[in-house]
Design a protein around this motif. Structure first.
Motif, PDB file in Angstrom:
ATOM      1  N   HIS A   1       3.151   0.353 -22.502  1.00  0.00           N
ATOM      2  CA  HIS A   1       2.724   0.756 -21.100  1.00  0.00           C
ATOM      3  C   HIS A   1       3.132  -0.167 -20.202  1.00  0.00           C
ATOM      4  CE1 HIS A   1      -0.184   2.799 -23.814  1.00  0.00           C
ATOM      5  NE2 HIS A   1       0.207   3.862 -22.954  1.00  0.00           N
ATOM      6  N   VAL A   2       3.776   0.464 -19.071  1.00  0.00           N
ATOM      7  CA  VAL A   2       3.644  -0.165 -17.650  1.00  0.00           C
ATOM      8  C   VAL A   2       2.607  -0.432 -16.725  1.00  0.00           C
ATOM      9  CG1 VAL A   2       5.166  -0.585 -15.688  1.00  0.00           C
ATOM     10  CG2 VAL A   2       6.371  -0.496 -18.137  1.00  0.00           C
ATOM     11  N   TYR A   3       2.049  -1.196 -15.986  1.00  0.00           N
ATOM     12  CA  TYR A   3       1.060  -1.098 -15.067  1.00  0.00           C
ATOM     13  C   TYR A   3       1.491  -1.290 -13.723  1.00  0.00           C
ATOM     14  CZ  TYR A   3      -1.819  -1.522 -19.436  1.00  0.00           C
ATOM     15  OH  TYR A   3      -1.970  -1.476 -20.890  1.00  0.00           O
ATOM     16  N   VAL A   4       1.177  -0.266 -12.958  1.00  0.00           N
ATOM     17  CA  VAL A   4       1.822  -0.692 -11.374  1.00  0.00           C
ATOM     18  C   VAL A   4       0.635  -0.500 -10.521  1.00  0.00           C
ATOM     19  CG1 VAL A   4       3.328   0.370  -9.730  1.00  0.00           C
ATOM     20  CG2 VAL A   4       3.889   0.403 -12.118  1.00  0.00           C
ATOM     21  N   ALA A   5       0.328  -1.526  -9.710  1.00  0.00           N
ATOM     22  CA  ALA A   5      -0.610  -1.570  -8.571  1.00  0.00           C
ATOM     23  C   ALA A   5      -0.023  -0.791  -7.528  1.00  0.00           C
ATOM     24  CB  ALA A   5      -1.057  -3.042  -8.249  1.00  0.00           C
ATOM     25  N   ASP A   6      -0.966   0.150  -6.729  1.00  0.00           N
ATOM     26  CA  ASP A   6      -0.329   0.762  -5.647  1.00  0.00           C
ATOM     27  C   ASP A   6      -1.470   0.467  -4.607  1.00  0.00           C
ATOM     28  OD1 ASP A   6      -0.347   2.829  -3.515  1.00  0.00           O
ATOM     29  OD2 ASP A   6       0.993   3.871  -5.159  1.00  0.00           O
ATOM     30  N   TRP A   7      -0.920  -0.225  -3.575  1.00  0.00           N
ATOM     31  CA  TRP A   7      -1.593  -0.665  -2.380  1.00  0.00           C
ATOM     32  C   TRP A   7      -2.211   0.228  -1.515  1.00  0.00           C
ATOM     33  CZ3 TRP A   7      -1.573  -6.119  -0.878  1.00  0.00           C
ATOM     34  CH2 TRP A   7      -1.829  -5.921   0.446  1.00  0.00           C
ATOM     35  N   TYR A   8      -1.842   1.563  -1.363  1.00  0.00           N
ATOM     36  CA  TYR A   8      -2.449   2.191  -0.474  1.00  0.00           C
ATOM     37  C   TYR A   8      -3.216   3.267  -1.266  1.00  0.00           C
ATOM     38  CZ  TYR A   8       1.026   0.657   2.907  1.00  0.00           C
ATOM     39  OH  TYR A   8       1.721   0.092   3.747  1.00  0.00           O
ATOM     40  N   ARG A   9      -2.903   3.486  -2.480  1.00  0.00           N
ATOM     41  CA  ARG A   9      -4.097   4.220  -3.321  1.00  0.00           C
ATOM     42  C   ARG A   9      -5.133   3.695  -4.038  1.00  0.00           C
ATOM     43  NH1 ARG A   9      -1.959   9.754  -4.619  1.00  0.00           N
ATOM     44  NH2 ARG A   9      -3.488   9.638  -6.429  1.00  0.00           N
ATOM     45  N   ASN A  10      -5.356   2.132  -3.816  1.00  0.00           N
ATOM     46  CA  ASN A  10      -6.299   1.502  -4.288  1.00  0.00           C
ATOM     47  C   ASN A  10      -6.382   1.573  -5.818  1.00  0.00           C
ATOM     48  OD1 ASN A  10      -6.918   0.518  -1.741  1.00  0.00           O
ATOM     49  ND2 ASN A  10      -8.080   2.190  -1.286  1.00  0.00           N
ATOM     50  N   SER A  11      -5.319   1.803  -6.522  1.00  0.00           N
ATOM     51  CA  SER A  11      -5.479   1.949  -7.858  1.00  0.00           C
ATOM     52  C   SER A  11      -4.386   1.258  -8.775  1.00  0.00           C
ATOM     53  CB  SER A  11      -5.047   3.491  -8.194  1.00  0.00           C
ATOM     54  OG  SER A  11      -5.950   4.498  -7.589  1.00  0.00           O
ATOM     55  N   VAL A  12      -4.356   1.412  -9.735  1.00  0.00           N
ATOM     56  CA  VAL A  12      -3.220   1.083 -10.759  1.00  0.00           C
ATOM     57  C   VAL A  12      -2.839   2.390 -11.765  1.00  0.00           C
ATOM     58  CG1 VAL A  12      -2.760  -0.332 -12.980  1.00  0.00           C
ATOM     59  CG2 VAL A  12      -4.196  -1.501 -10.990  1.00  0.00           C
ATOM     60  N   PHE A  13      -1.461   2.546 -11.911  1.00  0.00           N
ATOM     61  CA  PHE A  13      -1.030   3.753 -12.363  1.00  0.00           C
ATOM     62  C   PHE A  13      -0.435   3.127 -14.041  1.00  0.00           C
ATOM     63  CE2 PHE A  13      -0.595   5.388  -8.267  1.00  0.00           C
ATOM     64  CZ  PHE A  13      -0.593   6.709  -8.550  1.00  0.00           C
TER      65      PHE A  13
END
Length: 226
Positions: A13-25
């Motif tokens: 799995h790859v984890y990506v922080a999304d600055w504007y959605r306040n989430s990690v994909f």
């Protein structure tokens, strides 16, 4: 607003922080699908994954905190207060510490990952951005964007040993696994500064093009036979 990225120890799995959605994909590396979105807090920046893949640590800049995410449950299980505007993270598995660069307070928070408490703050330069660990020489290297330098911190004493001038607006920092060199990407100069981790001197400046930026792990071991 994807920003930081990290990969699970098993490469699944790859984890990506999304600055504007306040989430990690969460992305499945086999089929390249997004398999989850985990709300972590305001303006997530840096990410660090534990070696057992049980937890993800996420620096939430606008919360002045690091979120601890339980991977299996896909939810935040703890919040650790740090300095102002945390950004870059580095996980020290040997010592059981998480290092957090706090941009606006100009310091590094030392977090004990077992107790999940901030145990110390170390003052560095202006706008610390990213952190590199040199386990061989027992040091941390911190790029300071607005003071155009790198702070060198003793991991044992938890204090600054030296400050090294580099290019203008240094950002990403990474250790070359094949050589005793720390590389620093200088955004406004379009260069990369090469620091000898033994002498703590800049031994080379590499022209890398306008707007050279880097964040996270941007070095890998040299392929066999290369």
């Amino acid at each position: 607003g994807p920003l930081a990225i990290d990969i699970s120890p098993d490469d699944k799995h790859v984890y990506v922080a999304d600055w504007y959605r306040n989430s990690v994909f969460v992305i499945d590396t086999e089929n390249h699908d997004v398999v989850n979105e985990i709300h972590t807090g305001k303006a997530p920046a840096g990410i660090a994954v534990s070696p057992d893949n049980r937890h993800i640590y996420v620096a939430n800049r606008d919360d002045n905190a690091v979120a601890v995410v339980d991977v299996a449950a896909a939810k935040v299980v703890d919040i650790i207060k740090v300095g102002n505007a945390p950004f870059g993270l580095a996980l020290d598995n040997e010592r059981g510490y998480l290092y957090c660069a706090n941009v606006q307070s100009g310091d590094i928070s030392i977090v004990d990952i077992n107790t999940r408490k901030s145990i110390a703050r170390i003052k560095v330069g202006m706008f610390p951005y990213a952190i590199g660990i040199d386990a061989v020489n027992d040091r941390l290297f911190v790029s300071n964007q607005r003071s155009n330098d790198v702070s060198v911190i003793s991991r044992s004493a938890l204090q600054v040993e030296r400050t090294i001038d580099v290019g203008e607006y240094p950002e990403g920092i990474g250790l070359n696994p094949d050589q005793p060199h720390m590389y620093v990407a200088n955004w406004f100069d379009g260069t990369v500064s090469v620091i000898d981790t033994g002498s703590l001197e800049v031994i080379e400046t590499i022209e890398s093009g306008e707007g050279s930026r880097a964040y996270g792990r941007f070095f890998s071991p040299r392929p066999e036979g290369y």
